[in-house]
Design an enzyme around this catalytic site. Structure first.
Site, PDB file in Angstrom:
ATOM      1  N   HIS A 150       3.613   2.284 -11.525  1.00 50.53           N
ATOM      2  CA  HIS A 150       2.087   3.045 -11.490  1.00 50.53           C
ATOM      3  C   HIS A 150       2.184   4.240 -10.591  1.00 50.53           C
ATOM      4  CE1 HIS A 150      -0.363  -0.545 -13.409  1.00 50.53           C
ATOM      5  NE2 HIS A 150       0.813  -0.451 -14.130  1.00 50.53           N
ATOM      6  N   GLU A 163       5.546   1.646   9.607  1.00 50.75           N
ATOM      7  CA  GLU A 163       6.452   2.250   8.819  1.00 50.75           C
ATOM      8  C   GLU A 163       5.991   3.246   7.866  1.00 50.75           C
ATOM      9  OE1 GLU A 163       7.773  -0.674  11.924  1.00 50.75           O
ATOM     10  OE2 GLU A 163       6.410  -0.879  10.095  1.00 50.75           O
TER      11      GLU A 163
END
Length: 161
Positions: free
Chosen positions: A103, A76
């Site tokens: 991040h 996925e």
């Protein structure tokens, strides 16, 4: 916030529960499928459509994120990452959910529905949604380098050359 979700047969029950959870939290949920159980369905089209919708919404100024899931989350994530503008992260803990946003400014997460309890996965998703991108220069720089490669194949010079 608008949340686009997609799965395959492995996550269909999870999807229904997740849609209720996210709606109760005040999010607009867009389900990209599947709509019914088919034990041999394929996740790529569902996940790619969800990823495309996230990018389209973001380009239109709509705050949106995506959640794709299946048995492991691996395929996925790979499918979602094929969409230009998507930064999909495989999430397996609260820390990876938080860092994906903080991040990497990930806009899609992938979760293995067969790898976690519903409560664990919802914790990951809620943390992902609730964590902003830090905007730190080093993270912006790195995301820019990835985008440059996607756009024109450019990389920083190889220090070994």
């Amino acid at each position: 916030m608008r949340i686009h979700i997609a799965t395959d047969h492995a996550g269909l029950e999870f999807s229904t529960q997740l849609q209720h959870h996210l709606a109760e939290a005040g999010h607009e949920v867009i389900d990209h499928g599947p709509l019914e159980f088919d034990p041999v369905d394929d996740y790529p089209a569902f996940c790619i459509r969800a990823a495309q919708a996230v990018v389209a919404d973001q380009k239109a100024g709509i705050t949106a994120l995506g959640v794709v899931f299946g048995g492991s989350g691996n395929g996925e994530q790979i499918a979602a990452n094929k969409v230009d503008g998507v930064r999909a992260a495989l999430v397996w803990s609260i820390a990876t959910a938080e860092l994906a946003r903080e991040h990497n400014d990930a806009n899609v997460i992938a979760i293995g529905a067969r790898q976690h309890t519903f409560a664990e996965a919802v914790g990951f998703i809620d943390r992902f949604i609730g964590t902003p991108f830090s905007g730190e220069e080093r993270h912006v720089r790195r995301i820019g380098q990835i985008a440059d490669f996607e756009n024109d194949g450019s990389l920083l010079p190889d220090p070994r050359a």
